[in-house]
Write a protein that holds these residues in place. Structure first.
Motif, PDB file in Angstrom:
ATOM      1  N   LEU A 208       9.632  -6.029  11.666  1.00 10.21           N
ATOM      2  CA  LEU A 208       8.186  -5.756  11.671  1.00 10.21           C
ATOM      3  C   LEU A 208       7.808  -4.979  10.396  1.00 10.21           C
ATOM      4  CD1 LEU A 208       5.507  -5.897  13.200  1.00 10.21           C
ATOM      5  CD2 LEU A 208       6.131  -3.767  14.368  1.00 10.21           C
ATOM      6  N   GLY A 209       8.685  -4.035  10.024  1.00 11.72           N
ATOM      7  CA  GLY A 209       8.454  -3.264   8.792  1.00 11.72           C
ATOM      8  C   GLY A 209       8.438  -4.139   7.557  1.00 11.72           C
ATOM      9  N   TYR A 210       9.389  -5.095   7.485  1.00 19.63           N
ATOM     10  CA  TYR A 210       9.397  -6.005   6.323  1.00 19.63           C
ATOM     11  C   TYR A 210       8.064  -6.752   6.243  1.00 19.63           C
ATOM     12  CZ  TYR A 210      14.635  -6.073   6.156  1.00 19.63           C
ATOM     13  OH  TYR A 210      15.963  -5.790   6.055  1.00 19.63           O
ATOM     14  N   MET A 211       7.617  -7.244   7.408  1.00 18.77           N
ATOM     15  CA  MET A 211       6.397  -8.083   7.401  1.00 18.77           C
ATOM     16  C   MET A 211       5.173  -7.230   7.034  1.00 18.77           C
ATOM     17  SD  MET A 211       6.996 -10.894  10.439  1.00 18.77           S
ATOM     18  CE  MET A 211       7.087  -9.796  11.820  1.00 18.77           C
ATOM     19  N   LEU A 212       5.111  -6.000   7.569  1.00 12.59           N
ATOM     20  CA  LEU A 212       4.004  -5.109   7.218  1.00 12.59           C
ATOM     21  C   LEU A 212       4.070  -4.727   5.732  1.00 12.59           C
ATOM     22  CD1 LEU A 212       4.014  -2.829  10.385  1.00 12.59           C
ATOM     23  CD2 LEU A 212       2.131  -4.309   9.652  1.00 12.59           C
ATOM     24  N   GLY A 213       5.302  -4.558   5.239  1.00 11.55           N
ATOM     25  CA  GLY A 213       5.474  -4.219   3.826  1.00 11.55           C
ATOM     26  C   GLY A 213       4.861  -5.281   2.929  1.00 11.55           C
ATOM     27  N   VAL A 214       5.030  -6.532   3.344  1.00 12.94           N
ATOM     28  CA  VAL A 214       4.475  -7.661   2.583  1.00 12.94           C
ATOM     29  C   VAL A 214       2.964  -7.719   2.759  1.00 12.94           C
ATOM     30  CG1 VAL A 214       4.306 -10.175   2.573  1.00 12.94           C
ATOM     31  CG2 VAL A 214       6.551  -9.090   2.582  1.00 12.94           C
ATOM     32  N   SER A 215       2.508  -7.713   4.019  1.00 14.17           N
ATOM     33  CA  SER A 215       1.080  -7.953   4.269  1.00 14.17           C
ATOM     34  C   SER A 215       0.225  -6.793   3.751  1.00 14.17           C
ATOM     35  CB  SER A 215       0.819  -8.161   5.765  1.00 14.17           C
ATOM     36  OG  SER A 215       1.135  -7.004   6.504  1.00 14.17           O
ATOM     37  N   ARG A 216       0.704  -5.562   3.945  1.00 13.37           N
ATOM     38  CA  ARG A 216      -0.067  -4.387   3.516  1.00 13.37           C
ATOM     39  C   ARG A 216       0.350  -3.911   2.115  1.00 13.37           C
ATOM     40  NH1 ARG A 216      -3.751  -5.505   4.822  1.00 13.37           N
ATOM     41  NH2 ARG A 216      -4.673  -3.448   4.493  1.00 13.37           N
ATOM     42  N   ARG A 217       1.233  -4.610   1.458  1.00 13.13           N
ATOM     43  CA  ARG A 217       1.680  -4.391   0.065  1.00 13.13           C
ATOM     44  C   ARG A 217       2.423  -3.049  -0.124  1.00 13.13           C
ATOM     45  NH1 ARG A 217       2.528  -8.684  -1.168  1.00 13.13           N
ATOM     46  NH2 ARG A 217       2.660  -8.132  -3.364  1.00 13.13           N
ATOM     47  N   LEU A 218       3.062  -2.540   0.946  1.00 17.67           N
ATOM     48  CA  LEU A 218       3.653  -1.205   0.893  1.00 17.67           C
ATOM     49  C   LEU A 218       4.778  -1.095  -0.142  1.00 17.67           C
ATOM     50  CD1 LEU A 218       3.628  -0.450   4.733  1.00 17.67           C
ATOM     51  CD2 LEU A 218       1.923   0.172   3.015  1.00 17.67           C
ATOM     52  N   GLN A 219       5.600  -2.164  -0.250  1.00 19.85           N
ATOM     53  CA  GLN A 219       6.679  -2.113  -1.262  1.00 19.85           C
ATOM     54  C   GLN A 219       6.085  -2.024  -2.661  1.00 19.85           C
ATOM     55  OE1 GLN A 219       7.134  -3.839   1.463  1.00 19.85           O
ATOM     56  NE2 GLN A 219       9.269  -4.307   1.872  1.00 19.85           N
ATOM     57  N   GLN A 220       5.011  -2.787  -2.870  1.00 18.89           N
ATOM     58  CA  GLN A 220       4.380  -2.781  -4.195  1.00 18.89           C
ATOM     59  C   GLN A 220       3.918  -1.363  -4.555  1.00 18.89           C
ATOM     60  OE1 GLN A 220       1.095  -5.587  -4.610  1.00 18.89           O
ATOM     61  NE2 GLN A 220       0.223  -4.348  -6.254  1.00 18.89           N
ATOM     62  N   TYR A 221       3.278  -0.673  -3.589  1.00 21.66           N
ATOM     63  CA  TYR A 221       2.783   0.679  -3.878  1.00 21.66           C
ATOM     64  C   TYR A 221       3.938   1.659  -4.069  1.00 21.66           C
ATOM     65  CZ  TYR A 221      -1.322  -1.651  -1.932  1.00 21.66           C
ATOM     66  OH  TYR A 221      -2.315  -2.562  -1.673  1.00 21.66           O
ATOM     67  N   ALA A 222       5.048   1.477  -3.324  1.00 21.16           N
ATOM     68  CA  ALA A 222       6.210   2.364  -3.487  1.00 21.16           C
ATOM     69  C   ALA A 222       6.773   2.218  -4.910  1.00 21.16           C
ATOM     70  CB  ALA A 222       7.276   2.030  -2.449  1.00 21.16           C
ATOM     71  N   ARG A 223       6.830   0.959  -5.384  1.00 21.61           N
ATOM     72  CA  ARG A 223       7.328   0.728  -6.754  1.00 21.61           C
ATOM     73  C   ARG A 223       6.390   1.379  -7.767  1.00 21.61           C
ATOM     74  NH1 ARG A 223       8.708  -5.120  -5.224  1.00 21.61           N
ATOM     75  NH2 ARG A 223      10.912  -4.931  -4.725  1.00 21.61           N
ATOM     76  N   GLN A 224       5.077   1.205  -7.517  1.00 18.48           N
ATOM     77  CA  GLN A 224       4.091   1.775  -8.458  1.00 18.48           C
ATOM     78  C   GLN A 224       4.191   3.303  -8.477  1.00 18.48           C
ATOM     79  OE1 GLN A 224       0.682  -1.625  -7.773  1.00 18.48           O
ATOM     80  NE2 GLN A 224       0.111   0.484  -7.482  1.00 18.48           N
ATOM     81  N   GLN A 225       4.393   3.909  -7.303  1.00 15.46           N
ATOM     82  CA  GLN A 225       4.443   5.372  -7.234  1.00 15.46           C
ATOM     83  C   GLN A 225       5.572   5.907  -8.111  1.00 15.46           C
ATOM     84  OE1 GLN A 225       4.612   7.024  -3.283  1.00 15.46           O
ATOM     85  NE2 GLN A 225       4.830   9.113  -4.049  1.00 15.46           N
ATOM     86  N   GLU A 226       6.715   5.195  -8.103  1.00 13.02           N
ATOM     87  CA  GLU A 226       7.833   5.634  -8.945  1.00 13.02           C
ATOM     88  C   GLU A 226       7.422   5.675 -10.412  1.00 13.02           C
ATOM     89  OE1 GLU A 226      11.485   3.620  -8.428  1.00 13.02           O
ATOM     90  OE2 GLU A 226      11.802   4.549  -6.464  1.00 13.02           O
ATOM     91  N   ARG A 227       6.490   4.802 -10.776  1.00 14.02           N
ATOM     92  CA  ARG A 227       6.031   4.747 -12.176  1.00 14.02           C
ATOM     93  C   ARG A 227       4.745   5.548 -12.387  1.00 14.02           C
ATOM     94  NH1 ARG A 227       7.253  -1.075 -11.287  1.00 14.02           N
ATOM     95  NH2 ARG A 227       5.031  -1.436 -10.983  1.00 14.02           N
ATOM     96  N   ARG A 228       4.291   6.309 -11.330  1.00 10.81           N
ATOM     97  CA  ARG A 228       3.031   7.084 -11.367  1.00 10.81           C
ATOM     98  C   ARG A 228       1.865   6.193 -11.790  1.00 10.81           C
ATOM     99  NH1 ARG A 228       3.780  12.978 -11.713  1.00 10.81           N
ATOM    100  NH2 ARG A 228       5.908  13.292 -11.013  1.00 10.81           N
ATOM    101  N   GLU A 229       1.793   5.030 -11.157  1.00  7.72           N
ATOM    102  CA  GLU A 229       0.830   4.010 -11.561  1.00  7.72           C
ATOM    103  C   GLU A 229      -0.195   3.800 -10.452  1.00  7.72           C
ATOM    104  OE1 GLU A 229       3.075   0.797 -13.804  1.00  7.72           O
ATOM    105  OE2 GLU A 229       2.090  -0.325 -12.214  1.00  7.72           O
ATOM    106  N   TRP A 230      -1.485   3.927 -10.760  1.00  8.63           N
ATOM    107  CA  TRP A 230      -2.586   3.721  -9.799  1.00  8.63           C
ATOM    108  C   TRP A 230      -3.139   2.334 -10.051  1.00  8.63           C
ATOM    109  CZ3 TRP A 230      -4.732   7.141  -6.153  1.00  8.63           C
ATOM    110  CH2 TRP A 230      -5.983   6.762  -5.626  1.00  8.63           C
TER     111      TRP A 230
END
Ligand code: NAD
Length: 308
Positions: free
Chosen positions: A100-122
């Protein structure tokens, strides 16, 4: 069979401290000890383990702390009359929540934001990229403990759930069940395909070039079964060619996943290190099965979760 001494093989430390399982079984009649070498193993009648060791071939009963038993030499165990039991039945909640987490990560883009946070990117995604799981579809291939854990959660969040099993018999929470022969039809036109079968001679390479081609271009492949269920080279090619949109993978043909694997590098691929079932309660689930089997050995010599 008479179990006087039960070994907890040190290899279980891949998932939990062996001492935890010893403590959980300490009130039982057999002596329960942690074992880590051939001499200590041969002083036992039975062993609870993660890995397989040659020294187990002189014991009467092996219990695997995993549901998968592909790492054990089944024909040899059968020839020698050694009982093998596994831990299926305890991973429905943990793996169900992970998927369920994988699917939410995709639909709500959570992985994308986690990657961006590492780069301090808004940075916001394009307006038409995020979606909600409600109204989306998942096809669960293999409707045992894992499959039902995934199906229940997908159903609860409002997804359309289909499944593939060896027979077409209906399963609660699954809108339509397909037989194995209809795999292609089942996996086409859904947003997520989640694999939850054992790895065996029938399922090795179950998802290859033809199956990936049958999947929708906007779909994601989720594998929490075993790496060998998917042809990994075909998967990399399908991701490179845009035949599917992405994947969430917990298991791989070679583990740990080699550093040079292209799977690490795709934006739309989530790699987890074979931890979908990890939970701090894991040892309690294993203790429950071992306890039941010790009771059954004493009562009538039968076993829960017997594989061989
Ligand atoms: P299970 O025995 O409860 O369920 C497996 C199901 O797959 C059964 O219902 C079986 O009929 C079905 N099946 C077998 N071959 C099939 C096929 N060709 N097509 C469709 N269905 C098929 O086992 P489980 O506890 O659900 O675990 C399933 C597998 O998942 C294990 O064998 C293990 O390899 C893997 N697993 C991985 C993790 C992890 O951490 N990623 C955790 C637990 C289990």
């Amino acid at each position: 069979m008479h179990v006087e001494r039960l070994g907890i093989h040190d290899s279980v430390s891949a998932v939990f401290p062996p001492e935890r399982l010893c403590e959980a079984l300490a009130d039982l009649h057999p002596e329960v000890v942690v074992v880590d070498d051939a001499a200590a193993i041969s002083a036992c009648d039975a062993v609870v383990t993660f890995a397989h060791e040659e020294a187990f071939l002189d014991l009467e009963w092996i219990h695997s702390i995993q549901a998968g038993y592909d790492r054990f030499p089944l024909p040899e165990l059968e020839d020698r009359g050694i009982v093998l039991t596994n831990s299926t039945g305890i991973h429905g909640d943990s793996v169900g929540e992970t998927v369920l987490g994988y699917m939410l990560g995709v639909s709500r883009r959570l992985q994308q934001y986690a990657r961006q946070q590492e780069r301090r990117e808004w940075d916001k995604p394009d307006w038409d990229v995020p979606f909600t799981l409600a109204g989306e579809s998942v096809c669960v291939v293999g409707l045992g403990t894992l499959g039902r854990g995934i199906a229940d959660r997908a159903d609860a969040i409002g997804m359309t759930v289909t499944g593939v099993r060896r027979s077409e018999e209906p399963v609660e929470g699954v809108d339509r069940v397909y037989a194995s022969e209809d795999l292609h039809e089942a996996i086409s036109g859904v947003r997520f395909v989640a694999l939850a079968t054992p790895l065996n001679e029938h399922t090795r390479g179950l998802i290859g070039e033809a199956e990936l081609a049958a999947m929708d271009e906007e779909s994601y492949l989720i594998n929490v079964a075993r790496g060998g269920v998917v042809d990994q080279d075909a998967l990399v090619a399908a991701l490179e060619d845009g035949e599917i949109r992405g994947a969430a993978l917990d298991v791989f043909e070679t583990e740990p996943l080699p550093e040079e694997s292209p799977l690490w590098g795709f934006e739309e691929v989530t790699v987890t290190p074979h931890v979908a079932a990890f939970t701090r309660e894991y040892y309690e689930g294993v203790a429950g099965i071992v306890r039941t089997n010790l009771e059954r050995i004493a009562a009538d010599g039968t076993f829960e979760n017997r594989v061989v």
